[in-house]
Design a protein around this motif. Structure first.
Motif, PDB file in Angstrom:
ATOM      1  N   ALA A  61       7.126   9.900   3.944  1.00 19.77           N
ATOM      2  CA  ALA A  61       6.407   9.755   2.795  1.00 19.77           C
ATOM      3  C   ALA A  61       5.776   8.112   2.358  1.00 19.77           C
ATOM      4  O   ALA A  61       6.657   7.369   2.965  1.00 19.77           O
ATOM      5  N   VAL A  62       5.008   7.849   2.013  1.00 24.56           N
ATOM      6  CA  VAL A  62       4.551   6.503   1.831  1.00 24.56           C
ATOM      7  C   VAL A  62       4.095   6.334   0.379  1.00 24.56           C
ATOM      8  O   VAL A  62       3.291   7.341  -0.206  1.00 24.56           O
ATOM      9  N   LEU A  63       4.403   5.368  -0.318  1.00 16.25           N
ATOM     10  CA  LEU A  63       4.141   5.175  -1.812  1.00 16.25           C
ATOM     11  C   LEU A  63       3.461   3.835  -1.814  1.00 16.25           C
ATOM     12  O   LEU A  63       3.893   2.612  -1.124  1.00 16.25           O
ATOM     13  N   ASP A  64       2.328   3.794  -2.545  1.00 18.53           N
ATOM     14  CA  ASP A  64       1.424   2.639  -2.899  1.00 18.53           C
ATOM     15  C   ASP A  64       1.240   2.383  -4.244  1.00 18.53           C
ATOM     16  O   ASP A  64       0.846   3.435  -4.902  1.00 18.53           O
ATOM     17  N   ASP A  65       0.967   1.019  -4.914  1.00 22.40           N
ATOM     18  CA  ASP A  65       0.831   0.863  -6.253  1.00 22.40           C
ATOM     19  C   ASP A  65      -0.511   0.143  -6.331  1.00 22.40           C
ATOM     20  O   ASP A  65      -0.888  -0.172  -7.621  1.00 22.40           O
ATOM     21  N   ASP A  66      -1.351   0.003  -5.027  1.00 23.02           N
ATOM     22  CA  ASP A  66      -2.510  -0.734  -5.309  1.00 23.02           C
ATOM     23  C   ASP A  66      -2.433  -1.975  -5.709  1.00 23.02           C
ATOM     24  O   ASP A  66      -3.535  -2.662  -6.107  1.00 23.02           O
ATOM     25  N   GLY A  67      -1.108  -2.587  -5.621  1.00 21.94           N
ATOM     26  CA  GLY A  67      -1.066  -3.956  -5.957  1.00 21.94           C
ATOM     27  C   GLY A  67      -0.416  -4.869  -5.208  1.00 21.94           C
ATOM     28  O   GLY A  67       0.380  -5.660  -5.603  1.00 21.94           O
ATOM     29  N   GLY A  68       0.125  -4.281  -3.578  1.00 19.16           N
ATOM     30  CA  GLY A  68       0.742  -4.885  -2.871  1.00 19.16           C
ATOM     31  C   GLY A  68       1.991  -4.306  -2.562  1.00 19.16           C
ATOM     32  O   GLY A  68       2.745  -4.766  -1.564  1.00 19.16           O
ATOM     33  N   ALA A 115       8.131   3.065   2.380  1.00 13.88           N
ATOM     34  CA  ALA A 115       7.978   4.199   3.213  1.00 13.88           C
ATOM     35  C   ALA A 115       9.354   4.907   3.401  1.00 13.88           C
ATOM     36  O   ALA A 115      10.357   4.115   3.074  1.00 13.88           O
ATOM     37  N   ALA A 116       9.658   6.114   3.654  1.00 15.50           N
ATOM     38  CA  ALA A 116      10.747   6.870   3.590  1.00 15.50           C
ATOM     39  C   ALA A 116      10.657   8.017   4.629  1.00 15.50           C
ATOM     40  O   ALA A 116       9.506   8.458   4.733  1.00 15.50           O
ATOM     41  N   LYS A 117      11.909   8.374   5.261  1.00 21.59           N
ATOM     42  CA  LYS A 117      11.847   9.345   6.183  1.00 21.59           C
ATOM     43  C   LYS A 117      12.966  10.352   5.972  1.00 21.59           C
ATOM     44  O   LYS A 117      14.141   9.723   5.860  1.00 21.59           O
ATOM     45  N   SER A 118      12.878  11.557   6.182  1.00 17.34           N
ATOM     46  CA  SER A 118      14.140  12.552   5.635  1.00 17.34           C
ATOM     47  C   SER A 118      13.811  13.459   7.056  1.00 17.34           C
ATOM     48  O   SER A 118      12.514  14.214   7.012  1.00 17.34           O
ATOM     49  N   VAL A 161      12.651  13.238   0.353  1.00 14.95           N
ATOM     50  CA  VAL A 161      12.063  12.102   0.785  1.00 14.95           C
ATOM     51  C   VAL A 161      11.565  11.546  -0.465  1.00 14.95           C
ATOM     52  O   VAL A 161      11.595  10.026  -0.578  1.00 14.95           O
ATOM     53  N   LEU A 162      11.076  12.217  -1.432  1.00 15.29           N
ATOM     54  CA  LEU A 162      10.655  11.426  -2.748  1.00 15.29           C
ATOM     55  C   LEU A 162      11.914  10.789  -3.552  1.00 15.29           C
ATOM     56  O   LEU A 162      12.018   9.633  -4.157  1.00 15.29           O
ATOM     57  N   ALA A 163      13.023  11.304  -3.311  1.00 19.88           N
ATOM     58  CA  ALA A 163      14.319  10.763  -3.722  1.00 19.88           C
ATOM     59  C   ALA A 163      14.603   9.455  -3.033  1.00 19.88           C
ATOM     60  O   ALA A 163      15.040   8.485  -3.576  1.00 19.88           O
ATOM     61  N   LEU A 164      14.428   9.277  -1.987  1.00 26.08           N
ATOM     62  CA  LEU A 164      14.595   8.059  -1.014  1.00 26.08           C
ATOM     63  C   LEU A 164      13.340   6.817  -1.674  1.00 26.08           C
ATOM     64  O   LEU A 164      13.867   5.391  -1.552  1.00 26.08           O
ATOM     65  N   LEU A 165      12.520   7.444  -1.811  1.00 16.95           N
ATOM     66  CA  LEU A 165      11.248   6.313  -2.314  1.00 16.95           C
ATOM     67  C   LEU A 165      11.609   5.699  -3.665  1.00 16.95           C
ATOM     68  O   LEU A 165      11.558   4.604  -4.187  1.00 16.95           O
ATOM     69  N   ALA A 166      12.151   6.806  -4.577  1.00 15.13           N
ATOM     70  CA  ALA A 166      12.668   6.380  -5.739  1.00 15.13           C
ATOM     71  C   ALA A 166      13.905   5.442  -5.744  1.00 15.13           C
ATOM     72  O   ALA A 166      13.850   4.533  -6.690  1.00 15.13           O
ATOM     73  N   VAL A 175       5.083   0.668   6.779  1.00 10.92           N
ATOM     74  CA  VAL A 175       4.924   2.155   6.828  1.00 10.92           C
ATOM     75  C   VAL A 175       5.623   2.527   8.111  1.00 10.92           C
ATOM     76  O   VAL A 175       6.302   3.720   8.282  1.00 10.92           O
ATOM     77  N   ALA A 176       5.874   1.827   9.237  1.00 12.31           N
ATOM     78  CA  ALA A 176       6.469   2.064  10.207  1.00 12.31           C
ATOM     79  C   ALA A 176       6.177   3.717  10.879  1.00 12.31           C
ATOM     80  O   ALA A 176       4.722   3.838  10.965  1.00 12.31           O
ATOM     81  N   SER A 177       6.847   4.446  11.172  1.00 11.90           N
ATOM     82  CA  SER A 177       6.693   5.582  11.705  1.00 11.90           C
ATOM     83  C   SER A 177       6.018   6.775  10.498  1.00 11.90           C
ATOM     84  O   SER A 177       5.921   7.777  11.045  1.00 11.90           O
ATOM     85  N   ALA A 178       6.085   6.266   9.466  1.00 11.85           N
ATOM     86  CA  ALA A 178       5.398   7.180   8.523  1.00 11.85           C
ATOM     87  C   ALA A 178       3.805   6.991   8.202  1.00 11.85           C
ATOM     88  O   ALA A 178       3.382   6.999   7.183  1.00 11.85           O
ATOM     89  N   PHE A 179       3.211   6.675   9.548  1.00 14.97           N
ATOM     90  CA  PHE A 179       2.056   6.235   9.196  1.00 14.97           C
ATOM     91  C   PHE A 179       0.826   7.189   8.697  1.00 14.97           C
ATOM     92  O   PHE A 179      -0.162   7.057   8.163  1.00 14.97           O
ATOM     93  N   SER A 180       1.212   8.502   9.361  1.00  2.00           N
ATOM     94  CA  SER A 180       0.391   9.615   8.721  1.00  2.00           C
ATOM     95  C   SER A 180       0.556   9.971   7.283  1.00  2.00           C
ATOM     96  O   SER A 180      -0.509   9.998   6.790  1.00  2.00           O
ATOM     97  N   ALA A 181       1.573   9.747   6.675  1.00  2.00           N
ATOM     98  CA  ALA A 181       1.719   9.489   5.511  1.00  2.00           C
ATOM     99  C   ALA A 181       0.952   8.638   4.620  1.00  2.00           C
ATOM    100  O   ALA A 181       0.383   8.684   3.424  1.00  2.00           O
ATOM    101  N   PHE A 182       0.823   7.386   5.152  1.00  2.00           N
ATOM    102  CA  PHE A 182       0.054   6.346   4.677  1.00  2.00           C
ATOM    103  C   PHE A 182      -1.359   6.726   4.817  1.00  2.00           C
ATOM    104  O   PHE A 182      -2.286   6.596   3.829  1.00  2.00           O
TER     105      PHE A 182
END
Length: 704
Positions: free
Chosen positions: A16-23, A27-30, A44-49, A486-493
């Protein structure tokens, strides 16, 4: 603050990748959680949170949308793990799906397999004959009703399927793409007997000419539609319960997303969703780095994927092949082989070492996972070679056992070949790099391009460990490993970077030159359908663009080439310009003298692709600059690593990616450890950290 989240559900890991459009980019992986993949999504959403310092409901309440991609539908088709479905077609044409237009005997087979005709299995029918029934009706090629639908016999056929336990029915009648009246009536007749039965119509799923491919596409879409519907319903309900306010979008094979509620109706359009996420991400990163010709490679736990971006645009295709069947799905062209980190190493009857296509997946996983897997994989070999850290993956959250890896390699590869465990592991590593290099040749060279004109992007959990070697196999001098946030979560990006992309198409065969008014009517109808579908997505677009195209071919030939058409109003000059563009593209694909205009040119299928650009543009943020090129401050240790069987183990410096800065230059051999992946910089190359935190690997002495 509003977030956009991309979630990539693979066979082994969920990213998973999270972006706020502000910089801010996180990223997270599970680990994935088959058979209920929705649990892995919540994990994986819990890891982002956790990284945000908020709860999952608090994060989702501020989320503009989630873009979701999954391999579950594709895996279900490939492995045949689908429920029984029924098939209704025009009287006298049931056997078309079993004859397979002869194509089913060779599509998707390697040249080696095609040379051994007697050794080929021919038992890959889509469904048993008792579930393929006929109805009396006939529509001609102009869309006229020649024989009205016999509703009594249709009801009897439907009842026979329902009594046999069928809960999903595919309907594909002759020339229904010219007039769908009978298909729509059959859907009503099914609903009369059981409104909960899933029904897919070829006139909606695949309104193209050619009976076999249209039938196969509709049947496969029906096979995965109910499962996709149930999964997305469960997932969306769970997300809503956790206060998700924005829409859940599902990635499609064409490189764009669609609302989750719309996806099951055309489920076949989602089969390549995860495959295309990395290509979309590569386009986005290419804009930041100024790269327009890119080979996009994604090595996950199960597969090696390769896509192509030429002059800033991903290469597209109008069909794909699944289980020897042609599938009518507009898609970003992505070639794939089962050669990921979890691909199993084995010996064929001749004693030759093979890698994949079988995978250990997340369960039981490679032998070194200690979850019951006993077969050696690429991951096991990389651990024995010292490429992977002994403390495990995911920053130590996924422990690894070198002893179990050595035992699996020794038992099944080393002893049968008379090798040491280390020699066998090096052989696995070498074969992996060679066969992925072969796929790149197919992707690039067979498409008429010179690999030396491209930059290679490498991502996925296993890609950075192999990329420098498989790039060298095809002569690519510059490799970019997207790291940074983003590292290995690039597809999520890539999923987070995607827009809404919808397509509508209609086969209307005609000869060039044809009446511009006829083409304008087709395009006007298709554009209306696309705009209406965009309005149903439940999101606000920054802009909307429509692209027209026609699949053309030379008369009496089968090779169709997709050709762009200028926006209307169309006239004779525009039609001729489209024909000239077709000939130019045909020559580029098949050779300068391969075309024959005197035979005539046919327009076969008209298509409109609509892109709704979302008000988010995820971009990788810049990283701090280094005080000097010397990366010594980021060096943590060194360990024996074998990157070349001839050289054996070499004491190799290991760097912590989190301490690297823009401008640092690593001299190979070197290992860069990232919490979610490991990067190999081989002997004779350098690795330079760019302003976005990506690592660019080049041969020593090559220009920057």
């Amino acid at each position: 603050m509003a977030y956009v989240i991309g979630v990539d559900v693979g066979g082994t890991f969920t990213d998973a990748v999270l972006d706020d459009d502000g910089g801010t980019v996180l990223a997270a992986k599970s680990p994935s959680t088959p058979p209920d993949y929705s649990r892995g999504v919540l994990d994986v959403l819990a890891l982002l949170a956790e990284q945000l310092g908020v709860t999952v409901p608090e994060m989702l309440a501020d989320t503009h949308h989630i873009a979701h991609g999954t391999t579950s539908s594709l895996n279900a088709l490939v492995m045949g793990n689908v429920p029984p479905v029924g098939f209704l077609t025009t009287h006298g044409h049931r056997d078309s799906i079993f004859i397979m237009n002869v194509e089913g005997r060779y599509l998707g087979r390697s040249p080696h397999e095609l040379q051994h005709v007697l050794g080929q299995a021919k038992d890959h029918a889509l469904l048993p004959k008792r579930h393929a029934l006929e109805v009396v009706e006939r529509i001609d090629r102009d869309g006229n009703v020649v024989v009205a639908l016999d509703e009594d016999s249709a009801r009897a056929a439907i009842r026979a399927l329902l009594d046999d336990g069928v809960r999903a029915i595919a309907v594909s009648l002759l020339w229904s793409f010219r007039n769908p009246v009978h298909e729509r009536r059959l859907r009503e007749l099914v609903a009369e007997q059981d409104p909960d039965v899933f029904v897919a119509l070829s006139s909606e799923v695949s309104p193209r000419i050619r009976e076999f491919s249209r039938n196969a596409t509709t049947i496969m879409s029906t096979q995965i539609g109910p499962g996709l519907r149930d999964y997305l319903t469960t997932l969306e309900d769970t997300l809503r319960a956790n206060r998700l306010g924005g829409p859940l979008l599902v990635m499609q094979s064409n490189g764009g997303a669609v609302a989750a509620a719309e996806a099951p109706a055309a489920a076949i359009s989602t089969v390549g969703s995860v495959l295309t996420g990395g290509v979309v991400g590569s386009v986005a990163l290419g804009r930041q780095l100024g790269h327009r010709n890119i080979i996009s490679t994604d090595v996950g736990g199960t597969t090696f994927l390769a896509g192509l971006i030429v002059d800033g645009e991903p290469v597209r295709a109008t069909t794909t092949v699944i289980n020897h069947h042609p599938i009518n799905v507009p898609t970003l062209r992505v070639d794939a082989i089962g050669s990921g980190g979890g691909a199993i190493a084995w010996l064929d009857p001749g004693g030759n070492l093979r890698i994949g296509p079988r995978s250990a997946q997340a369960v039981p996983g490679p032998a070194c996972y200690g979850q019951g897997g006993t077969e050696p994989t690429n991951t096991d070999a990389n651990l024995v070679l010292g490429i992977l850290p002994g403390r495990g993956l995911l920053g130590g959250r996924k422990p690894l056992s070198a002893e179990l890896a050595r035992q699996a390699i020794d038992t099944q590869i080393a002893k049968p070949l008379g090798l040491s465990v280390e020699e066998a592991a090096a052989a696995i590593h070498t074969v992996q790099n060679a066969q992925t290099g072969d796929l790149l040749r197919k992707t690039v060279v067979e498409a008429g391009h010179d690999p030396r004109d491209f930059v290679l992007y490498a991502f996925g959990g296993a890609g950075p460990a192999h990329c420098a070697r498989y790039a060298a196999e095809v002569g690519v001098a510059e490799v970019v490993v997207p790291l940074g946030a983003v590292a290995s979560a690039f597809s999520a990006f890539g999923l987070a970077s995607s827009d809404i992309v919808l397509a509508a198409e209609l086969s209307d065969p005609t000869f060039v030159p044809f009446d511009p008014a006829r083409a304008e009517r087709n395009f006007a109808e298709l554009e209306g359908r696309v705009r209406e579908a965009l309005d149903r997505q439940g999101v606000r677009f920054a802009t909307v663009s429509l692209h027209r195209e026609i699949d053309m071919r030379y008369t009496m030939q089968l090779a169709e080439v997709t050709t762009p058409v200028a926006a209307g109003p169309l006239d004779a000059a525009a039609i001729e310009a489209a024909a000239a563009a077709f000939e130019e593209r045909y020559a580029a694909l098949y050779g300068a003298d391969a075309g024959f205009r005197e035979a005539g040119i046919q327009a076969i299928t008209f298509r409109v692709r609509g892109t709704g650009v979302l008000p988010f543009s995820p971009a990788l943020p810049e990283v701090p600059a280094a005080a000097s090129p010397d990366p010594e401050p980021a060096r943590t240790t060194s360990r024996p690593v074998c990157l070349d069987a001839a050289a054996g183990y070499v004491d190799t410096p290991v760097y912590d990616y989190r301490a690297l800065r823009a401008g640092h230059v690593l001299t190979g051999p070197a290992i860069v450890e990232v919490p979610t992946t490991t990067v190999v910089v081989p002997e004779g190359t350098t690795g330079t950290v760019d302003t976005l935190g990506n690592l660019t690997i080049r041969p020593v002495g090559s220009p920057s």
